[in-house]
Write a protein that holds these residues in place. Structure first.
Motif, PDB file in Angstrom:
ATOM      1  N   MET A 224       0.587  -1.243   0.026  1.00 23.33           N
ATOM      2  CA  MET A 224      -0.067   0.038  -0.149  1.00 23.33           C
ATOM      3  C   MET A 224       1.047   1.204  -0.087  1.00 23.33           C
ATOM      4  SD  MET A 224      -3.409  -0.789   2.245  1.00 23.33           S
ATOM      5  CE  MET A 224      -2.759  -0.831   3.695  1.00 23.33           C
ATOM      6  N   ALA A 225       2.301   1.252   0.642  1.00 26.42           N
ATOM      7  CA  ALA A 225       2.980   2.387   0.511  1.00 26.42           C
ATOM      8  C   ALA A 225       4.057   2.338  -0.366  1.00 26.42           C
ATOM      9  CB  ALA A 225       3.726   2.356   1.683  1.00 26.42           C
ATOM     10  N   LYS A 226       3.679   1.577  -1.571  1.00 23.08           N
ATOM     11  CA  LYS A 226       4.777   1.795  -2.568  1.00 23.08           C
ATOM     12  C   LYS A 226       5.020   3.116  -3.126  1.00 23.08           C
ATOM     13  CE  LYS A 226       4.065  -2.319  -5.467  1.00 23.08           C
ATOM     14  NZ  LYS A 226       5.238  -3.117  -5.635  1.00 23.08           N
ATOM     15  N   ASP A 227       6.396   3.175  -3.376  1.00 24.95           N
ATOM     16  CA  ASP A 227       7.094   4.450  -3.976  1.00 24.95           C
ATOM     17  C   ASP A 227       7.125   5.438  -2.898  1.00 24.95           C
ATOM     18  OD1 ASP A 227       7.504   3.175  -6.433  1.00 24.95           O
ATOM     19  OD2 ASP A 227       5.492   3.820  -7.176  1.00 24.95           O
ATOM     20  N   ILE A 228       6.812   5.286  -1.558  1.00 24.00           N
ATOM     21  CA  ILE A 228       6.840   6.194  -0.560  1.00 24.00           C
ATOM     22  C   ILE A 228       7.907   5.974   0.260  1.00 24.00           C
ATOM     23  CG2 ILE A 228       5.627   7.405   1.486  1.00 24.00           C
ATOM     24  CD1 ILE A 228       2.989   6.542   0.203  1.00 24.00           C
ATOM     25  N   HIS A 229       8.061   4.787   0.892  1.00 22.12           N
ATOM     26  CA  HIS A 229       9.317   4.436   1.679  1.00 22.12           C
ATOM     27  C   HIS A 229       9.172   2.668   1.763  1.00 22.12           C
ATOM     28  CE1 HIS A 229       6.676   3.108   4.965  1.00 22.12           C
ATOM     29  NE2 HIS A 229       6.038   4.093   4.718  1.00 22.12           N
ATOM     30  N   ASN A 230      10.284   2.243   2.547  1.00 19.82           N
ATOM     31  CA  ASN A 230      10.535   0.776   2.150  1.00 19.82           C
ATOM     32  C   ASN A 230      10.413   0.246   3.694  1.00 19.82           C
ATOM     33  OD1 ASN A 230      11.205  -1.495   0.871  1.00 19.82           O
ATOM     34  ND2 ASN A 230      13.326  -1.440   1.135  1.00 19.82           N
ATOM     35  N   TYR A 231       9.953   1.142   4.599  1.00 19.22           N
ATOM     36  CA  TYR A 231       9.963   0.656   6.318  1.00 19.22           C
ATOM     37  C   TYR A 231       9.367  -0.799   6.469  1.00 19.22           C
ATOM     38  CZ  TYR A 231      11.050   5.531   6.553  1.00 19.22           C
ATOM     39  OH  TYR A 231      11.696   6.795   6.393  1.00 19.22           O
ATOM     40  N   TRP A 232       7.997  -1.064   5.647  1.00 20.37           N
ATOM     41  CA  TRP A 232       7.284  -2.117   6.104  1.00 20.37           C
ATOM     42  C   TRP A 232       7.766  -3.573   5.582  1.00 20.37           C
ATOM     43  CZ3 TRP A 232       3.692  -0.945   9.542  1.00 20.37           C
ATOM     44  CH2 TRP A 232       3.223   0.012   9.434  1.00 20.37           C
ATOM     45  N   LYS A 233       8.528  -3.395   4.353  1.00 22.54           N
ATOM     46  CA  LYS A 233       9.384  -4.518   3.912  1.00 22.54           C
ATOM     47  C   LYS A 233      10.198  -4.594   4.917  1.00 22.54           C
ATOM     48  CE  LYS A 233      11.464  -6.174   0.093  1.00 22.54           C
ATOM     49  NZ  LYS A 233      11.826  -6.040  -1.670  1.00 22.54           N
ATOM     50  N   VAL A 234      11.384  -3.795   5.073  1.00 24.81           N
ATOM     51  CA  VAL A 234      12.293  -3.916   6.075  1.00 24.81           C
ATOM     52  C   VAL A 234      12.011  -4.597   7.207  1.00 24.81           C
ATOM     53  CG1 VAL A 234      14.105  -2.807   7.595  1.00 24.81           C
ATOM     54  CG2 VAL A 234      13.771  -2.265   5.019  1.00 24.81           C
ATOM     55  N   ALA A 235      10.643  -4.227   7.956  1.00 20.21           N
ATOM     56  CA  ALA A 235      10.463  -4.884   9.129  1.00 20.21           C
ATOM     57  C   ALA A 235       9.883  -6.349   8.952  1.00 20.21           C
ATOM     58  CB  ALA A 235       9.131  -3.937   9.552  1.00 20.21           C
ATOM     59  N   ALA A 236       9.502  -6.584   7.775  1.00 18.10           N
ATOM     60  CA  ALA A 236       9.009  -7.862   7.366  1.00 18.10           C
ATOM     61  C   ALA A 236      10.106  -8.790   7.316  1.00 18.10           C
ATOM     62  CB  ALA A 236       8.307  -8.059   6.108  1.00 18.10           C
ATOM     63  N   GLU A 237      11.345  -8.289   6.775  1.00 18.69           N
ATOM     64  CA  GLU A 237      12.535  -8.938   6.617  1.00 18.69           C
ATOM     65  C   GLU A 237      13.191  -9.323   8.082  1.00 18.69           C
ATOM     66  OE1 GLU A 237      14.656  -6.636   4.072  1.00 18.69           O
ATOM     67  OE2 GLU A 237      13.410  -7.519   1.949  1.00 18.69           O
ATOM     68  N   TRP A 238      13.050  -8.362   8.886  1.00 17.37           N
ATOM     69  CA  TRP A 238      13.766  -8.626  10.387  1.00 17.37           C
ATOM     70  C   TRP A 238      13.015  -9.407  10.973  1.00 17.37           C
ATOM     71  CZ3 TRP A 238      15.473  -3.616  13.161  1.00 17.37           C
ATOM     72  CH2 TRP A 238      16.468  -2.821  12.369  1.00 17.37           C
ATOM     73  N   VAL A 239      11.612  -9.758  10.814  1.00 19.61           N
ATOM     74  CA  VAL A 239      10.817 -10.531  11.529  1.00 19.61           C
ATOM     75  C   VAL A 239      11.157 -12.020  10.904  1.00 19.61           C
ATOM     76  CG1 VAL A 239       8.355 -11.473  11.802  1.00 19.61           C
ATOM     77  CG2 VAL A 239       8.765  -9.100  12.071  1.00 19.61           C
ATOM     78  N   GLN A 240      11.493 -12.303   9.626  1.00 16.40           N
ATOM     79  CA  GLN A 240      11.627 -13.487   9.125  1.00 16.40           C
ATOM     80  C   GLN A 240      13.017 -13.930   9.484  1.00 16.40           C
ATOM     81  OE1 GLN A 240      11.015 -12.672   4.978  1.00 16.40           O
ATOM     82  NE2 GLN A 240       9.276 -13.757   4.844  1.00 16.40           N
ATOM     83  N   VAL A 241      13.895 -13.024  10.013  1.00 15.98           N
ATOM     84  CA  VAL A 241      15.256 -13.473  10.377  1.00 15.98           C
ATOM     85  C   VAL A 241      15.310 -14.298  11.787  1.00 15.98           C
ATOM     86  CG1 VAL A 241      17.473 -12.407  11.331  1.00 15.98           C
ATOM     87  CG2 VAL A 241      16.549 -11.341   9.471  1.00 15.98           C
ATOM     88  N   GLY A 242      14.474 -14.062  12.565  1.00 16.32           N
ATOM     89  CA  GLY A 242      14.138 -15.124  13.598  1.00 16.32           C
ATOM     90  C   GLY A 242      13.962 -16.520  13.171  1.00 16.32           C
ATOM     91  N   THR A 243      14.430 -17.459  13.931  1.00 20.90           N
ATOM     92  CA  THR A 243      14.250 -18.882  13.714  1.00 20.90           C
ATOM     93  C   THR A 243      13.311 -19.553  15.065  1.00 20.90           C
ATOM     94  OG1 THR A 243      16.196 -19.575  14.999  1.00 20.90           O
ATOM     95  CG2 THR A 243      16.604 -19.064  12.951  1.00 20.90           C
ATOM     96  N   ASP A 244      12.710 -20.399  14.361  1.00 15.29           N
ATOM     97  CA  ASP A 244      11.738 -21.211  15.442  1.00 15.29           C
ATOM     98  C   ASP A 244      12.441 -21.780  16.557  1.00 15.29           C
ATOM     99  OD1 ASP A 244       9.764 -20.280  13.578  1.00 15.29           O
ATOM    100  OD2 ASP A 244       9.650 -22.178  12.617  1.00 15.29           O
ATOM    101  N   GLU A 245      13.934 -22.166  16.404  1.00 16.19           N
ATOM    102  CA  GLU A 245      14.429 -22.828  17.320  1.00 16.19           C
ATOM    103  C   GLU A 245      14.717 -21.974  18.552  1.00 16.19           C
ATOM    104  OE1 GLU A 245      15.401 -23.310  14.040  1.00 16.19           O
ATOM    105  OE2 GLU A 245      14.488 -24.858  13.837  1.00 16.19           O
ATOM    106  N   GLU A 246      14.643 -20.681  18.217  1.00 16.16           N
ATOM    107  CA  GLU A 246      14.930 -19.530  19.260  1.00 16.16           C
ATOM    108  C   GLU A 246      14.005 -19.839  20.817  1.00 16.16           C
ATOM    109  OE1 GLU A 246      13.661 -15.888  17.677  1.00 16.16           O
ATOM    110  OE2 GLU A 246      15.588 -15.698  16.588  1.00 16.16           O
ATOM    111  N   ILE A 247      13.051 -20.366  20.481  1.00 13.64           N
ATOM    112  CA  ILE A 247      12.079 -20.771  21.735  1.00 13.64           C
ATOM    113  C   ILE A 247      12.527 -21.922  22.238  1.00 13.64           C
ATOM    114  CG2 ILE A 247      10.097 -19.567  20.751  1.00 13.64           C
ATOM    115  CD1 ILE A 247       8.871 -22.355  20.172  1.00 13.64           C
ATOM    116  N   CYS A 248      13.013 -22.860  21.762  1.00 12.28           N
ATOM    117  CA  CYS A 248      13.753 -23.950  22.461  1.00 12.28           C
ATOM    118  C   CYS A 248      14.945 -23.692  23.314  1.00 12.28           C
ATOM    119  CB  CYS A 248      13.895 -25.064  21.488  1.00 12.28           C
ATOM    120  SG  CYS A 248      12.385 -25.495  20.444  1.00 12.28           S
ATOM    121  N   LYS A 249      15.627 -22.525  23.322  1.00 11.05           N
ATOM    122  CA  LYS A 249      16.825 -22.335  23.875  1.00 11.05           C
ATOM    123  C   LYS A 249      16.349 -21.912  25.466  1.00 11.05           C
ATOM    124  CE  LYS A 249      19.115 -20.744  20.253  1.00 11.05           C
ATOM    125  NZ  LYS A 249      19.936 -19.823  19.482  1.00 11.05           N
TER     126      LYS A 249
END
Length: 83
Positions: free
Chosen positions: A58-83
């Motif tokens: 929805m924010a095309k051509d305005i800024h890239n903040y939402w995409k960067v946030a989505a990429e950061w969320v994807q960086v986490g791994t599911d194994e984190e909760i098992c530590k």
């Protein structure tokens, strides 16, 4: 997350049922519980990524903040909760 989704993930993790008898303990092996938790985390993470990407579209051509946030969320791994 809907109740049916949680029940499906619990069954996928190896939990065979919910007992309704009073004072009956529900035993779930630790590894089953961790697998269930990982499934819930993965489903919620994907839901959040999808929401962020919708905002990005929805924010095309305005800024890239939402995409960067989505990429950061994807960086986490599911194994984190098992530590």
């Amino acid at each position: 997350m809907k109740r049916d989704e949680i029940i499906r993930m619990a069954r996928e993790a190896g939990w065979n049922g919910i007992y309704s008898q009073p004072l009956m303990s529900i035993r779930m092996q630790e590894e089953d519980f961790l697998r269930f938790a990982a499934l819930v985390v993965a489903a919620e993470r994907q839901r959040i990524v999808n929401l962020l990407m919708e905002q990005h579209e929805m924010a095309k051509d305005i800024h890239n903040y939402w995409k960067v946030a989505a990429e950061w969320v994807q960086v986490g791994t599911d194994e984190e909760i098992c530590k």
